[in-house]
Structure formats: C-alpha cells, structure tokens
Design a protein around this motif. Structure first.
Motif, mmCIF file in Angstrom:
data_model
loop_
_atom_site.group_PDB
_atom_site.id
_atom_site.type_symbol
_atom_site.label_atom_id
_atom_site.label_comp_id
_atom_site.label_asym_id
_atom_site.label_seq_id
_atom_site.Cartn_x
_atom_site.Cartn_y
_atom_site.Cartn_z
ATOM 1 N N VAL A 89 0.845 -1.186 0.000
ATOM 2 C CA VAL A 89 0.000 0.000 0.000
ATOM 3 C C VAL A 89 0.881 1.237 0.000
ATOM 4 O O VAL A 89 2.036 1.208 0.403
ATOM 5 C CB VAL A 89 -0.927 0.027 1.234
ATOM 6 N N THR A 128 -5.837 7.602 5.928
ATOM 7 C CA THR A 128 -5.732 6.160 5.790
ATOM 8 C C THR A 128 -6.990 5.609 5.132
ATOM 9 O O THR A 128 -8.105 5.881 5.567
ATOM 10 C CB THR A 128 -5.540 5.494 7.165
ATOM 11 N N GLN A 168 -6.473 -0.108 3.297
ATOM 12 C CA GLN A 168 -5.155 -0.012 3.912
ATOM 13 C C GLN A 168 -5.202 -0.385 5.383
ATOM 14 O O GLN A 168 -4.318 -1.076 5.893
ATOM 15 C CB GLN A 168 -4.600 1.400 3.741
#
Length: 200
Positions: A19, A25, A29
């Motif tokens: 990732v 975020t 992920q």
C-alpha cells in the motif's frame, strides 16, 4: 455462536498487498496493515499452543482498529437511548471484553487459511462509511467464504464497527440476543448477564 467466533477470527487474517502512504488512511489499507501484522504472528506460532501471551499480542494489534462504542450503539439499538451514561460505559467495557474473549478462543481455528481482498466501496458520505470485501480460502480446497468489514471514518483513519461472514452480521447476532434480555428483564439484568459471561 460458532459463526461469531469464526467472524472474529477472520477479522485478522488477510492476503496482504503493498500500500502507498496517504494523509488519510484508506479502509483497505487499514484492513491490510492490521491483517499483515496478525498473520505474521499467527504464522510464526502455528503449531504451538495458543497461550495468554499470544492472545494478548494479537489483541493489541486489532483493538485500536475497532470502534467498540459505535458497535455497542448498533448492537443495543433503541435500548441504547434508554441506558444511563454509566450503563452505556459499562456496556461498552463489558462488550469489548466479551469480544476479546470470544476472539481469543477462536485463534485455535487458524490452520493456514488465506483471505483475499476482493474490493472496497464507499457506502455513504455522511457519515463516511465504507466496506472492504474479502473471501476466505480454505486450505482443504473447500468453498470460499465471503467476509465484509464495515468501517466508519474518524478523523484521518477508518475503524471497524461490524463484520459479516457468509452473510451473517456480528452486530445483528448480538442485537437479537441482547435485545431479548433487555426487553424481558431490563438493562440491569443484561449487564449482569454480560459480566457473568466475561467472568466465566
């Protein structure tokens, strides 16, 4: 309850892909990084007894990624508004301890299963809700089992508030059982029963 144990177990297994770093975020992920860490621990200890140290190590990885307050609100549904602040706090604490206990016991079911992320999608913008889709690949060649994580964005990260395994919702499972107790015997009785399950 067996399906719940499996749901909690597969919360932490994954087929990990690289990732890219990001300011916010992404849901996939979050799941990938969490499962990567736990899968490493489980593979390292495969074949050994699941002891208290292993359970604690795995729990420390996944707990920061679960929104127990939101999960508790969905589980209790209309009864949440009937609870005092102290009762709500007590329920969140006990429910968290129950899930940790159930999950810890389910670690014995790990025997080399693989989980493949098949996609993710935004469910709503307000509040920001997303889902990450997976399939569990059985080592014996059995049929794949679909798993869905529901996540809610909080600040710059996403936290899990529900898990579906083969179409069964963890939240709805507990809502049905807890709701029956709350309706027939009241909130205090539910909290007493929940504490007894945790202490058993």
């Amino acid at each position: 309850m067996k399906s719940l144990a499996y749901a909690l177990m597969f919360l932490v297994l994954g087929w990990i892909l690289p990732v890219q770093a990001a300011d916010v975020t992404e849901p996939t992920q979050v799941v990938e990084q969490m499962t990567d860490s736990v899968l490493t621990v489980l593979q390292k200890n495969e074949g050994r007894p699941v002891d208290r140290a292993l359970k604690k190590e795995v729990a420390n990885i996944i707990l920061p990624h679960i929104d127990f307050t939101t999960m508790s609100q969905y589980v209790m549904a209309q009864y949440w508004r009937q609870m005092t602040s102290a009762q709500q706090d007590q329920f969140v604490k006990l429910f968290k301890e129950l899930l940790v206990k159930t999950y810890s016991n389910s670690l014995n079911h790990y025997h080399g299963q693989r989980v493949k992320i098949t996609g993710s999608q935004q469910i709503s913008q307000n509040p920001p809700v997303a889902q990450v889709n997976m399939v569990i690949q059985q080592p014996d060649g059995g049929p794949d089992i679909p798993v869905i994580y529901a996540l809610l964005q909080q600040g710059n990260t996403w936290r899990i508030y529900n898990v579906y395994i083969d179409g069964v919702s963890l939240v709805l499972n507990y809502r049905q059982s807890f709701g029956q107790i709350a309706a027939s015997r009241g909130i205090p009785a539910l909290l007493r029963d929940l504490k007894a399950k945790v202490d058993d």
